[in-house]
Design a protein around this motif. Sequence first.
Motif, short mmCIF file in Angstrom:
data_model
loop_
_atom_site.label_atom_id
_atom_site.label_comp_id
_atom_site.label_asym_id
_atom_site.label_seq_id
_atom_site.Cartn_x
_atom_site.Cartn_y
_atom_site.Cartn_z
N GLU A 1 -25.15 -18.76 47.45
CA GLU A 1 -25.61 -19.94 46.71
C GLU A 1 -26.99 -20.41 47.20
O GLU A 1 -27.38 -21.54 46.91
CB GLU A 1 -24.58 -21.08 46.87
CG GLU A 1 -23.23 -20.78 46.25
CD GLU A 1 -23.27 -20.79 44.73
OE1 GLU A 1 -23.95 -21.67 44.14
OE2 GLU A 1 -22.62 -19.92 44.13
N ALA B 1 -28.08 -24.88 49.91
CA ALA B 1 -27.26 -23.81 50.48
C ALA B 1 -28.16 -22.65 50.91
O ALA B 1 -29.29 -22.53 50.47
CB ALA B 1 -26.24 -23.32 49.45
N LYS C 1 -20.04 -28.61 41.95
CA LYS C 1 -20.58 -27.40 42.58
C LYS C 1 -21.39 -27.75 43.83
O LYS C 1 -21.29 -27.06 44.85
CB LYS C 1 -21.45 -26.62 41.59
CG LYS C 1 -20.64 -25.96 40.48
CD LYS C 1 -21.56 -25.28 39.49
CE LYS C 1 -20.76 -24.73 38.31
NZ LYS C 1 -21.65 -24.16 37.28
N ASP D 1 -22.09 -19.29 51.43
CA ASP D 1 -23.28 -20.13 51.54
C ASP D 1 -24.52 -19.34 51.12
O ASP D 1 -25.34 -19.83 50.34
CB ASP D 1 -23.44 -20.65 52.98
CG ASP D 1 -24.71 -21.44 53.17
OD1 ASP D 1 -24.83 -22.52 52.55
OD2 ASP D 1 -25.58 -20.99 53.94
N ARG E 1 -20.61 -26.71 47.73
CA ARG E 1 -21.57 -26.09 48.65
C ARG E 1 -21.64 -26.87 49.96
O ARG E 1 -21.72 -26.29 51.04
CB ARG E 1 -22.95 -26.01 47.99
CG ARG E 1 -23.02 -25.02 46.85
CD ARG E 1 -24.43 -24.93 46.26
NE ARG E 1 -24.35 -24.41 44.92
CZ ARG E 1 -24.51 -25.11 43.80
NH1 ARG E 1 -24.81 -26.39 43.85
NH2 ARG E 1 -24.38 -24.53 42.63
N SER F 1 -26.93 -28.86 47.72
CA SER F 1 -25.72 -29.03 48.51
C SER F 1 -25.58 -30.51 48.86
O SER F 1 -26.52 -31.10 49.38
CB SER F 1 -25.83 -28.18 49.77
OG SER F 1 -24.72 -28.36 50.60
#
Length: 160
Positions: A145, A35, A93, A142, A97, A150
């Motif tokens: 993070e 990300a 998670k 974005d 992302r 991702s």
Amino acid sequence: MRFSIALIAAFAAFVQAGVFTKQTYNDISISGGVAGNAEEEALSVFSALDMNNLAAADKADLDFLNSVNQICNKAETEAFNPAIEAASGDAAKALQRGKIKNKVLKLEATIIRLKIQQAQGKNVSAQMAKELKKLNNNIKQDEDEAGQPSTALSFDASTK
């Protein structure tokens, strides 16, 4: 004379074809990696378009951008959402992302389409404001993070 008419007709057909070629979702997806750079990654997908002369874009370009929006929407609802729901912890998670990066791609396509329509004289200011708000929200998510993994998901769809 016939040759020059045929050449002009062929050139006109080429010019009307737009700058984008048909691509699969997997070819244009920016969801993988890390990300933090989704905006730049999304803009690179559309780099064939002359952003300094959007009024020159044609229907094929608009169709391509609209189809990017559509296939990204489908990837979100048919691939990312179920995968996120089924996952947990770090895997969920990373998928989230990837979903955000997918949204940035979708929204950049929408904003560029709206900018083209605006450059061609259409009043799209209300829709532009609405979509820009969504885009800026997803870019911020974005960037918040940045550097985190991702996850991209394969999805079977193609642009027009």
